[in-house]
Scaffold this active site. Structure first.
Site, PDB file in Angstrom:
ATOM      1  N   HIS A  83       0.842  -1.205   0.000  1.00 19.85           N
ATOM      2  CA  HIS A  83       0.000   0.000   0.000  1.00 19.85           C
ATOM      3  C   HIS A  83       0.876   1.254   0.000  1.00 19.85           C
ATOM      4  O   HIS A  83       0.630   2.192  -0.768  1.00 19.85           O
ATOM      5  CB  HIS A  83      -0.917  -0.018   1.222  1.00 19.85           C
ATOM      6  CG  HIS A  83      -1.682   1.246   1.434  1.00 19.85           C
ATOM      7  ND1 HIS A  83      -2.990   1.421   1.018  1.00 19.85           N
ATOM      8  CD2 HIS A  83      -1.324   2.423   2.023  1.00 19.85           C
ATOM      9  CE1 HIS A  83      -3.395   2.633   1.335  1.00 19.85           C
ATOM     10  NE2 HIS A  83      -2.406   3.263   1.954  1.00 19.85           N
ATOM     11  N   GLU A  84       1.900   1.269   0.844  1.00 14.39           N
ATOM     12  CA  GLU A  84       2.788   2.433   0.910  1.00 14.39           C
ATOM     13  C   GLU A  84       3.596   2.576  -0.368  1.00 14.39           C
ATOM     14  O   GLU A  84       3.828   3.695  -0.852  1.00 14.39           O
ATOM     15  CB  GLU A  84       3.711   2.329   2.123  1.00 14.39           C
ATOM     16  CG  GLU A  84       2.993   2.246   3.459  1.00 14.39           C
ATOM     17  CD  GLU A  84       1.995   3.369   3.669  1.00 14.39           C
ATOM     18  OE1 GLU A  84       2.192   4.464   3.111  1.00 14.39           O
ATOM     19  OE2 GLU A  84       0.989   3.150   4.377  1.00 14.39           O
ATOM     20  N   GLU A 142      -6.142   7.011  -0.966  1.00 14.33           N
ATOM     21  CA  GLU A 142      -6.107   5.790  -0.165  1.00 14.33           C
ATOM     22  C   GLU A 142      -6.787   4.639  -0.894  1.00 14.33           C
ATOM     23  O   GLU A 142      -6.297   3.506  -0.883  1.00 14.33           O
ATOM     24  CB  GLU A 142      -6.779   6.029   1.192  1.00 14.33           C
ATOM     25  CG  GLU A 142      -6.017   6.973   2.105  1.00 14.33           C
ATOM     26  CD  GLU A 142      -4.600   6.525   2.356  1.00 14.33           C
ATOM     27  OE1 GLU A 142      -4.357   5.300   2.502  1.00 14.33           O
ATOM     28  OE2 GLU A 142      -3.709   7.395   2.405  1.00 14.33           O
ATOM     29  N   HIS A 153       1.642   4.306  -3.020  1.00 12.38           N
ATOM     30  CA  HIS A 153       1.701   5.770  -2.922  1.00 12.38           C
ATOM     31  C   HIS A 153       2.934   6.289  -3.662  1.00 12.38           C
ATOM     32  O   HIS A 153       2.866   7.309  -4.360  1.00 12.38           O
ATOM     33  CB  HIS A 153       1.775   6.210  -1.462  1.00 12.38           C
ATOM     34  CG  HIS A 153       0.468   6.159  -0.736  1.00 12.38           C
ATOM     35  ND1 HIS A 153      -0.680   6.753  -1.222  1.00 12.38           N
ATOM     36  CD2 HIS A 153       0.127   5.621   0.469  1.00 12.38           C
ATOM     37  CE1 HIS A 153      -1.670   6.565  -0.363  1.00 12.38           C
ATOM     38  NE2 HIS A 153      -1.206   5.878   0.660  1.00 12.38           N
TER      39      HIS A 153
END
Length: 293
Positions: free
Chosen positions: A138-139, A212, A142
């Site tokens: 997930h990070e 997100e 980004h």
């Protein structure tokens, strides 16, 4: 990995940057008029902006008390991030750890070559390997989406405006030299800063919520295991209620960057920079059903 460009995110990032640029112009004009020297303002504000841009990863990590760690210190964490970075076709970012009970993670940096992924000791104790991989992916999503730079700029402008609102009257001392004379200059500066702060916050909130969802989809593409991230989100959300309030207050200022924000009552949820965990989990389970089918 089947990575698809998220044009909805790109459009929102472009729109946010455009609106932030317009805010910068208005903000700079009013504050420069109060200071009585546009050159002085440009030097101070421009210098701070450059420092924030080029050293955003270092400043963010230091503000959180994070420590950059080596592969010898955290071999499994480094191995996971290196493997996931390869799967995401990204340079391996710096790896940092925060000694905190709050189970959370965030990414920072100005671009894909200058990024850092940070996790807390709390999240490493809370999640199993697959779940932690989902959070790390997930990070990295980004980083892949390049949305960190926009968030960094937006957060910086919001912070400067808030500082002027909070300390302007104290340091102005009623002797503002703005066009209105007397204390009029500082009053105008504070009012404009308040408006800039509110608008910046709303832009951050709107972009952060969408990014997100985009990062959750990106994590599913990187790992091919949406259910692991869904499980991690539910675990982290549940563990938040067990963290002492003192620890929560210390880290709440980084909410926009965390994988799950630190919430505080109804108001905190209403103005949260993140979408509800339930909706994120619902999206991930839908992606899981698509993969299974």
């Amino acid at each position: 990995m089947k990575w698809q460009a998220d044009w909805g995110l790109r459009f929102r990032m472009f729109l946010t940057m455009f609106l932030l640029f317009a805010l910068y112009i208005v903000f700079a004009g009013v504050i420069a008029a109060y200071m009585g020297s546009f050159v002085v303002f440009v030097v101070l504000f421009g210098g701070m902006s450059l420092v924030q841009y080029y050293f955003s990863d270092t400043l963010t990590l230091r503000s959180m008390g994070a420590k950059t760690v080596s592969a010898d210190e955290y071999p499994e964490l480094h191995a996971s991030i290196e493997r996931l970075s390869q799967q995401a076709d990204l340079p391996k970012p710096k790896v940092a750890v925060v000694d905190s009970k709050v189970p959370n993670a965030f990414a920072t940096g100005r671009n894909q070559k200058n990024a850092a992924v940070c996790v807390t000791t709390g999240i490493m104790r809370t999640l199993d390997k697959d779940e932690l991989d989902g959070v790390l992916a997930h990070e990295l999503a980004h980083v892949k989406n390049r949305d960190m730079m926009v968030m960094t700029i937006a957060s910086f402008l919001s912070t400067i405006a808030f500082m002027i609102v909070r300390w302007g009257a104290f340091f102005g001392g009623g002797h503002g030299r703005g066009r209105q004379g007397g204390g009029g200059g500082i009053i105008v500066a504070i009012l404009v800063s308040l408006v800039v702060w509110i608008i910046s916050y709303l832009l951050i909130r709107a972009l952060s919520r969408y990014r997100e969802y985009a990062a959750d989809r990106g994590a599913a593409a990187i790992t091919g295991n949406p259910s692991a991230l869904a499980s991690a989100l539910l675990k982290i959300s549940g563990e938040m209620d067990k963290v002492p309030k003192e620890d929560m207050r210390e880290e709440a200022e980084m909410n926009a960057f965390f994988i799950i924000p630190i919430k505080s009552g109804v108001v905190g949820r209403l103005f949260s920079t993140h979408p509800p965990t339930e909706k994120r989990v619902e999206q991930l389970r839908s992606l899981e059903r698509e993969l299974t089918a």
